[in-house]
Design an enzyme around this catalytic site. Structure first.
Site: not given
Length: 412
Positions: A25, A158, A160, A292, A319
């Protein structure tokens, strides 16, 4: 009925035969963004039945790239991220770099997942964010357009945020520098972003410790000579490997091998659990780079001779669920001991005592909790509420589970 609310009766029964995880993903998100910016969507893989998160990225990309670029005076485009934090954090800076006025929306716990680091990083650099705040971040409005310059982000919220700015900065008309103010957690994801960008012809230079990145502006994303090929998802493979740790005998086909996915270390972590002697100290595992993996890792530890002490996982509380709390709740529901700490989980030595009757568990709206429950159910049958949450990352999970011999029947 909401598909996420589906209740399944799971197990018991071990799994066997060949199994395969879906495509990564994380790689698909990044490749899809680069391919769209290259105006060549077909140069990135897109599953026939994409996960909800991947579908959200495709949807928001289409909205942003089809929108006028008029700054604050333009009617904002609505960018619906569903419950995908990856979509939100990777594409907010892309919208700002393109000069697209947009309002980002989403559901579930997404409105509470932090976005403040972008507001701070954008300040003085031509674009701005506004959100309800201080603890509610959606709907989030992006206005203005980013300028080349020096950007700073924290490394402990994060990765991200780092990946999102990296993807956006080549779209500016000059060179930029991204500095990371604290040690970067989940660093493999930032390194993955750089690798995918390079595959699409964009130049990024990273410091050896990923404390800074130099990004050439005025560049152009270009489709690779051959379509980008994503490999299997290492974090999803971990669930099959958990099943094997519990006694199943599945064979993982086409496992992730490129080194782009930090979560590929799961077999090594399970080997550490197995090797720790009974009666000895619990292995301490730092999950700051692989958060994760925590639900599957904690579940494996419950059936290991010395248990585990999981540390540096405080970001898991932000999360899809408070994943420290929901992992512990799942283990306890299935008769395994687990204790929360501020930044992780302590699991005592296994195996746990024999199960007493049919357990009842709740996925807490979290795909990784649901998948962990399914693998634990091979030896500890349970009634699982919220089983449909797997669609967030693996829509066919329970079909694949049944194909490997798993028992998953809809509760009546």
């Amino acid at each position: 009925m909401n598909a996420t609310a589906k209740t399944l009766l799971l197990g018991p029964g071990l799994l066997s035969g060949p199994v395969r995880a879906p495509l990564s993903k994380s790689l698909i998100h990044r490749a899809a963004i680069c391919a769209a910016l290259a105006r060549s969507p077909s140069s990135a893989p897109m599953p026939e039945n994409p996960s909800q998160d991947v579908a959200a990225t495709a949807r928001v990309l289409a909205a942003l790239l089809g929108a006028p670029r008029g700054g604050a005076s333009a009617e904002p485009v609505v960018a619906d991220c569903g419950e995908s934090g990856t979509t939100l954090r990777l594409l907010v800076p892309v919208a700002a770099a393109l000069g697209v006025s947009a309002v980002f929306t989403g559901g579930g716990r997404l409105p509470r997942r932090p976005m403040g680091p972008y507001a701070d990083a954008f300040a003085g650099n031509g674009a701005s964010l506004s959100f309800p705040g201080p603890d509610t971040f959606l709907p989030l409005r992006v206005s203005g357009r980013l300028r080349p310059g020096t950007y700073r982000l924290p490394g402990d919220v994060s990765s991200q945020f780092v990946s999102g700015l990296l993807l956006a900065l080549p779209l500016l008309d000059g060179d930029s520098r991204l500095e990371i103010a604290s040690p970067l957690q989940s660093r493999p994801y930032a390194e993955m972003t750089v690798a995918v960008m390079r595959a699409f012809g964009v130049g990024v230079e990273a410091a050896p410790d990923c404390s800074a990145f130099a990004v050439r502006g005025g560049g152009r994303y270009r489709p690779p000579a051959v379509p980008f090929a994503a490999e299997s998802d290492a974090s999803q493979e971990a669930f099959w490997r958990l099943a094997n740790h519990l006694g199943s005998g599945v064979r993982v086909e086409l496992p992730a091998k490129s080194g782009l996915q930090g979560d590929a270390v799961f077999p090594d972590l399970v080997a550490r659990l197995r090797a720790a002697p009974a009666g000895g100290p619990a292995p301490e595992i730092d999950v700051s780079q692989v958060p994760d993996l925590v639900p599957a890792l904690a579940a494996a530890a419950a059936f290991s001779p010395a248990g585990v002490r999981i540390v540096r996982g405080e970001r898991l509380r932000l999360k899809e669920s408070d994943r420290i709390a929901s992992t512990c709740a799942l283990l306890r529901a299935l008769g395994c001991a687990a204790e929360e700490t501020p930044d992780g989980i302590v699991v005592p030595p296994g195996p746990p005592p024999p199960a007493k009757g049919l357990a009842e568990a709740d996925a807490a709206g979290d795909h990784r909790i649901a998948m962990t429950a399914a693998m634990l159910a091979t030896v500890r049958p349970c009634l699982l509420r919220g089983a449909g949450s797997v669609a967030k990352s693996w829509p066919s999970f329970f079909d694949d589970y049944r194909a490997a011999g798993g028992r998953a029947a809809e509760a009546t």
